[in-house]
Design an enzyme around this catalytic site. Structure first.
Site, PDB file in Angstrom:
ATOM      1  N   ASP A  10       9.232   4.187   3.658  1.00 11.55           N
ATOM      2  CA  ASP A  10       8.373   3.521   2.688  1.00 11.55           C
ATOM      3  C   ASP A  10       8.997   3.727   1.298  1.00 11.55           C
ATOM      4  O   ASP A  10       9.889   4.567   1.142  1.00 11.55           O
ATOM      5  CB  ASP A  10       6.976   4.169   2.770  1.00 11.55           C
ATOM      6  N   ASP A  12       7.043   3.091  -2.347  1.00  9.94           N
ATOM      7  CA  ASP A  12       6.146   3.591  -3.396  1.00  9.94           C
ATOM      8  C   ASP A  12       5.446   4.872  -2.938  1.00  9.94           C
ATOM      9  O   ASP A  12       4.747   4.876  -1.920  1.00  9.94           O
ATOM     10  CB  ASP A  12       5.117   2.524  -3.765  1.00  9.94           C
ATOM     11  N   GLY A  53      -0.310  -4.256  -2.120  1.00  5.88           N
ATOM     12  CA  GLY A  53       0.139  -5.531  -2.680  1.00  5.88           C
ATOM     13  C   GLY A  53      -0.502  -5.773  -4.037  1.00  5.88           C
ATOM     14  O   GLY A  53      -1.725  -5.709  -4.165  1.00  5.88           O
ATOM     15  N   GLY A  54       0.343  -6.037  -5.025  1.00  9.44           N
ATOM     16  CA  GLY A  54      -0.163  -6.194  -6.385  1.00  9.44           C
ATOM     17  C   GLY A  54      -1.093  -7.384  -6.568  1.00  9.44           C
ATOM     18  O   GLY A  54      -2.113  -7.287  -7.261  1.00  9.44           O
ATOM     19  N   GLU A  56      -2.885  -8.879  -4.221  1.00 11.94           N
ATOM     20  CA  GLU A  56      -4.099  -8.562  -3.457  1.00 11.94           C
ATOM     21  C   GLU A  56      -4.946  -7.545  -4.220  1.00 11.94           C
ATOM     22  O   GLU A  56      -6.173  -7.612  -4.199  1.00 11.94           O
ATOM     23  CB  GLU A  56      -3.721  -7.998  -2.080  1.00 11.94           C
ATOM     24  N   HIS A  83       1.323 -11.649 -11.796  1.00 11.21           N
ATOM     25  CA  HIS A  83       2.142 -10.761 -10.974  1.00 11.21           C
ATOM     26  C   HIS A  83       3.628 -10.916 -11.284  1.00 11.21           C
ATOM     27  O   HIS A  83       4.381  -9.935 -11.283  1.00 11.21           O
ATOM     28  CB  HIS A  83       1.855 -10.997  -9.488  1.00 11.21           C
ATOM     29  N   THR A 123       8.154  -1.703   3.212  1.00 12.93           N
ATOM     30  CA  THR A 123       7.261  -1.533   2.065  1.00 12.93           C
ATOM     31  C   THR A 123       6.447  -2.798   1.812  1.00 12.93           C
ATOM     32  O   THR A 123       6.831  -3.882   2.252  1.00 12.93           O
ATOM     33  CB  THR A 123       8.100  -1.196   0.809  1.00 12.93           C
ATOM     34  N   THR A 125       5.834  -3.581  -1.395  1.00 15.13           N
ATOM     35  CA  THR A 125       6.135  -3.998  -2.766  1.00 15.13           C
ATOM     36  C   THR A 125       7.082  -5.199  -2.779  1.00 15.13           C
ATOM     37  O   THR A 125       7.692  -5.554  -1.777  1.00 15.13           O
ATOM     38  CB  THR A 125       6.693  -2.801  -3.590  1.00 15.13           C
ATOM     39  N   ASP A 184       3.779   7.947   2.714  1.00 14.58           N
ATOM     40  CA  ASP A 184       2.975   8.834   1.864  1.00 14.58           C
ATOM     41  C   ASP A 184       1.491   8.501   1.894  1.00 14.58           C
ATOM     42  O   ASP A 184       0.712   9.225   1.270  1.00 14.58           O
ATOM     43  CB  ASP A 184       3.423   8.751   0.397  1.00 14.58           C
TER      44      ASP A 184
HETATM   45  C1  XBP Z   1       2.930  -0.161  -2.298  1.00 16.10           C
HETATM   46  C2  XBP Z   1       2.052  -1.205  -2.783  1.00 16.10           C
HETATM   47  C3  XBP Z   1       2.575  -2.133  -3.775  1.00 16.10           C
HETATM   48  C4  XBP Z   1       2.764  -1.557  -5.155  1.00 16.10           C
HETATM   49  C5  XBP Z   1       2.876  -2.636  -6.185  1.00 16.10           C
HETATM   50  O1  XBP Z   1       2.487   0.314  -1.028  1.00 16.10           O
HETATM   51  O2  XBP Z   1       0.930  -1.340  -2.365  1.00 16.10           O
HETATM   52  O3  XBP Z   1       1.675  -3.194  -3.881  1.00 16.10           O
HETATM   53  O4  XBP Z   1       1.622  -0.771  -5.502  1.00 16.10           O
HETATM   54  O5  XBP Z   1       3.896  -3.525  -5.901  1.00 16.10           O
HETATM   55  P1  XBP Z   1       3.514   0.985   0.018  1.00 16.10           P
HETATM   56  P2  XBP Z   1       3.704  -5.102  -6.042  1.00 16.10           P
HETATM   57  O6  XBP Z   1       3.932   2.283  -0.591  1.00 16.10           O
HETATM   58  O7  XBP Z   1       2.729   1.207   1.253  1.00 16.10           O
HETATM   59  O8  XBP Z   1       4.625   0.025   0.229  1.00 16.10           O
HETATM   60  O9  XBP Z   1       2.950  -5.354  -7.314  1.00 16.10           O
HETATM   61  O10 XBP Z   1       5.092  -5.655  -6.055  1.00 16.10           O
HETATM   62  O11 XBP Z   1       2.904  -5.563  -4.839  1.00 16.10           O
HETATM   63 MG    MG Z   2       3.658   4.311  -0.119  1.00 11.22          MG
END
Ligand code: XBP
Ligand code: MG
Length: 251
Positions: A10, A12, A53-54, A56, A83, A123, A125, A184
């Site tokens: 992953d 983030d 997802g940003g 969402e 976004h 991921t 993101t 995480d």
């Molecule tokens: C990461 C996310 C992402 C980021 C923001 O989750 O949920 O949406 O917070 O990125 P994970 P974007 O660690 O499970 O991948 O704004 O590009 O969506």
């Molecule tokens: Mg994560």
């Protein structure tokens, strides 16, 4: 002999602490630029992370916290525009002030490559966010260390759905039992486990109180030879940092 062939990382919260001081700040800068009275505090953002997802996440914020907001007719287009702006800001941030990788990340990636363990990124993101983090915080050529970068909207349903893990398995031509996911968050482990992939958790600043039932182990971080991890759950024998031998002993 262990079946382990690949590690699926992953991004983030796992590779680096990106959420509180980078994603959140970029969202707020965008909201200010568009003259919106939306401001995501550190605490509120923790609640908003329930949704991956940003785009969402913005929709969730409006639905749950801002019923007063006069939505434009083209709300979806507006969210997409916001976004795009947020993504630009986030990437500028990562370029100007590279984030530090979490303990053990670089070491484990190096060790995996030397041991012939294959690597993938999984991921929710946006893809360019992954590229920026890898290039600026890991190495200029780090994107090429990973066979697949499964990211963002490449599948219809983001984590906790299994789609993005299934996509990565398919791209890498791997079976779930040949992989370990490193995550995480609860959304992350739910996604990986729904794809039948064993999952190791390194908790991040927003996720330490989440439910990680079914994890191989729950650790504070991957640890280093001179900086042992703390174990919150799981049986990891006498290991004090995550290395390939430890991961091989788990599947
Ligand atoms: C990461 C996310 C992402 C980021 C923001 O989750 O949920 O949406 O917070 O990125 P994970 P974007 O660690 O499970 O991948 O704004 O590009 O969506
Ligand atoms: Mg994560």
């Amino acid at each position: 002999m262990s079946k382990l062939q690949a590690l699926l990382f992953d991004v983030d919260g796992t590779l680096a602490e990106t959420e509180r001081d980078a994603h959140r700040v970029a969202f707020n800068e965008t909201f200010a630029k568009f003259k919106l009275d939306w401001n995501w505090s550190v605490e509120l953002y923790g609640e908003l992370l329930a949704v991956t997802g940003g785009k969402e996440r913005m929709q969730f914020y409006l639905d749950k916290y801002r019923p007063d907001y006069q939505q434009p007719d083209n709300l979806q287009d507006f969210i997409i525009e916001l976004h795009k702006d947020k993504t630009k800001r986030y990437n500028n941030m990562l370029c100007k002030n590279p984030l530090t990788l979490r303990p053990g990340v670089r070491r484990l990636l190096d060790e995996s490559r030397n041991a012939g363990i294959r690597l993938g990124i999984v991921t929710t993101t946006t893809p360019e966010n992954v590229t920026s983090l890898l290039e600026h915080s890991l190495a200029p050529d780090a994107v090429s260390w990973f066979e697949v970068i499964a990211a963002g909207g490449v599948v219809p349903a983001k984590k906790p759905a299994p789609d993005i893990y299934n996509y990565a398995l398919q791209q890498m031509n791997l079976q779930p039992e040949q992989c370990i996911a490193i995550e995480d968050s609860q959304n992350g482990i739910r996604s990986a486990k729904a794809a039948n992939i064993s999952t190791l958790i390194t908790v991040s600043n927003y996720t330490r109180n989440e439910d990680f039932t079914g994890a191989i182990a729950v650790l504070d971080n991957l640890g280093e030879p001179d900086q042992p991890f703390t174990v919150f759950a799981g049986d990891i024998e006498n290991f004090t940092y995550v290395n390939i031998d430890m991961l091989k002993s788990q599947i």
